[in-house]
Design a protein around this motif. Structure first.
Motif, short mmCIF file in Angstrom:
data_model
loop_
_atom_site.label_atom_id
_atom_site.label_comp_id
_atom_site.label_asym_id
_atom_site.label_seq_id
_atom_site.Cartn_x
_atom_site.Cartn_y
_atom_site.Cartn_z
N LEU A 98 0.86 -1.19 0.00
CA LEU A 98 0.00 0.00 0.00
C LEU A 98 0.89 1.23 0.00
O LEU A 98 1.93 1.25 0.65
N GLU A 99 0.48 2.26 -0.71
CA GLU A 99 1.29 3.48 -0.76
C GLU A 99 0.98 4.40 0.42
O GLU A 99 -0.03 4.22 1.11
N SER A 100 1.85 5.38 0.64
CA SER A 100 1.63 6.31 1.75
C SER A 100 1.35 7.74 1.31
O SER A 100 1.01 8.59 2.14
N PHE A 160 0.14 -4.82 -5.39
CA PHE A 160 0.06 -3.49 -4.79
C PHE A 160 -1.31 -2.89 -5.11
O PHE A 160 -1.72 -2.83 -6.27
N ALA A 161 -2.05 -2.47 -4.09
CA ALA A 161 -3.36 -1.86 -4.28
C ALA A 161 -3.29 -0.37 -3.94
O ALA A 161 -2.73 0.01 -2.91
N THR A 162 -3.87 0.46 -4.81
CA THR A 162 -3.84 1.90 -4.59
C THR A 162 -5.14 2.53 -5.05
O THR A 162 -6.10 1.82 -5.34
N GLY A 163 -5.17 3.87 -5.13
CA GLY A 163 -6.36 4.56 -5.61
C GLY A 163 -6.34 4.64 -7.12
O GLY A 163 -7.00 3.88 -7.82
N CYS A 166 -5.76 -0.65 -9.34
CA CYS A 166 -6.19 0.73 -9.14
C CYS A 166 -7.57 0.95 -9.76
O CYS A 166 -8.14 0.04 -10.37
N ALA A 167 -8.10 2.17 -9.60
CA ALA A 167 -9.40 2.50 -10.20
C ALA A 167 -9.19 3.24 -11.52
O ALA A 167 -9.98 4.11 -11.90
N ASN A 181 -12.33 -0.68 -2.31
CA ASN A 181 -12.67 -1.65 -3.35
C ASN A 181 -11.40 -2.29 -3.94
O ASN A 181 -11.34 -3.51 -4.16
N ASN A 182 -10.39 -1.47 -4.16
CA ASN A 182 -9.13 -1.98 -4.72
C ASN A 182 -8.37 -2.83 -3.72
O ASN A 182 -7.70 -3.80 -4.09
N ALA A 183 -8.46 -2.47 -2.44
CA ALA A 183 -7.78 -3.26 -1.40
C ALA A 183 -8.34 -4.68 -1.35
O ALA A 183 -7.58 -5.65 -1.24
#
Length: 307
Positions: A25-27, A123-126, A157-158, A290-292
């Motif tokens: 996950l990114e920060s 890796f899940a992000t926005g 991602c979305a 949703n991506n997570a």
């Protein structure tokens, strides 16, 4: 070989050694993507969702010059409170931040780099960065696209943020050999909305299919990443006319104020949030959740394949 500047949390290290699914996950979402305290609440909820779906979360950041794969709740809260005081760290920033012992919030680019260094494949992000509107004169192209072309991590991602030139973003990814997969859709999602008018390379409908495609990419020895675009849930999808109008106004204000470079995306997202009365923030949070979930399910399917 593990990098000597890398710290992997005990939980993440044990999971990787045992072949268990891990999701990076990114920060930057925490420090620059949302206001406090929603940023910290969202980050903790994302970690919880990943655990509930059978995987181990690994939030990635730079703390005091150390590359961290797996943050404590205290470190996440620290980043959330510090907000924009923490620099956004892309590939070019890593050597200086490490050398100075500084903090850094990881973008998609640096999250991919550190995840790969640690041995994390999903890796899940926005949303990812991309080719900015007007890039044919400004050359403003996100480093995320270059990283996808050279680092073997699956990014869920979305889609690309609709503040970007989505057509050129897809062309750039094609040039870099990056497969763009639509999860249950043949159309590129545009972050706040489910549709963009642009097609993806392939539509896959289950986490198992996603895992199989990524596994095949690794078995073939390909060095690039894979982009999985997962549409925002229908319930939280925004009216594209409302979003487009807000984006056009935000772009005009950014140009008038001389906003450019790494400040562009945070400025535009904050302005769009204000112009939509906060609706875009709620949409942003829900698409990350949703991506997570999809990232965790895909990481579990990938672990089963390799097991």
């Amino acid at each position: 070989m593990l990098n000597r500047y890398l710290d992997i949390s005990t939980e993440v290290k044990e999971a990787l050694e045992q072949g268990k699914p891990v999701v990076a996950l990114e920060s930057t979402i925490i420090s620059h993507g949302m206001p406090y305290p929603q940023n910290v609440e969202t980050a903790m909820n994302v970690e919880k969702l990943i655990r509930e779906n059978g995987a181990v979360p690994a939030t990635i950041a730079i703390i005091k010059g150390r590359l961290k794969a797996g943050l404590t709740a205290e470190e996440i809260d620290y980043l959330g409170r510090a907000g924009h005081a923490v620099p956004k760290a892309s590939r070019r920033d890593l050597p200086v931040l490490v050398a100075k012992g500084s903090d850094g919030a990881c973008t998609v680019t640096t999250t991919m780099m550190i995840a790969h260094m640690a041995g994390i494949q999903v890796f899940a992000t926005g949303g990812i960065g991309g080719v900015h509107r007007g890039a044919e004169t400004t050359m403003d192209i996100s480093a995320d696209l270059e990283e996808l072309g050279q680092t073997p991590v699956m990014v869920v991602c979305a889609g690309a943020k609709s503040i970007l030139d989505l057509g050129l973003t897809l062309e750039y990814l094609e040039t870099k050999g990056v497969p763009v997969i639509g999860y249950g859709t043949n159309e590129l999602p545009a972050f706040y909305t489910r549709k963009s008018g642009f097609g993806v390379d392939y539509e896959l409908d289950t986490p198992e299919e996603l895992a199989a495609a990524f596994h095949a990419e690794r078995e073939l020895g390909m060095k690039n990443g894979m982009l999985v675009t997962n549409p925002i849930p229908e319930k939280y999808s925004m009216d594209h006319k409302v979003i487009d109008k807000a984006i056009e106004q935000a772009l005009a204000e950014a140009k008038a104020q001389g906003i450019h470079g790494k400040e562009t995306t945070p400025f535009l997202l904050a302005k769009v949030k204000d112009l939509t009365g906060g609706d875009s923030l709620e949409s942003n949070i829900q698409l990350v959740y949703n991506n997570a979930v999809l990232g965790a399910k895909t990481a579990c399917a990938l672990a089963a394949l390799k097991g």
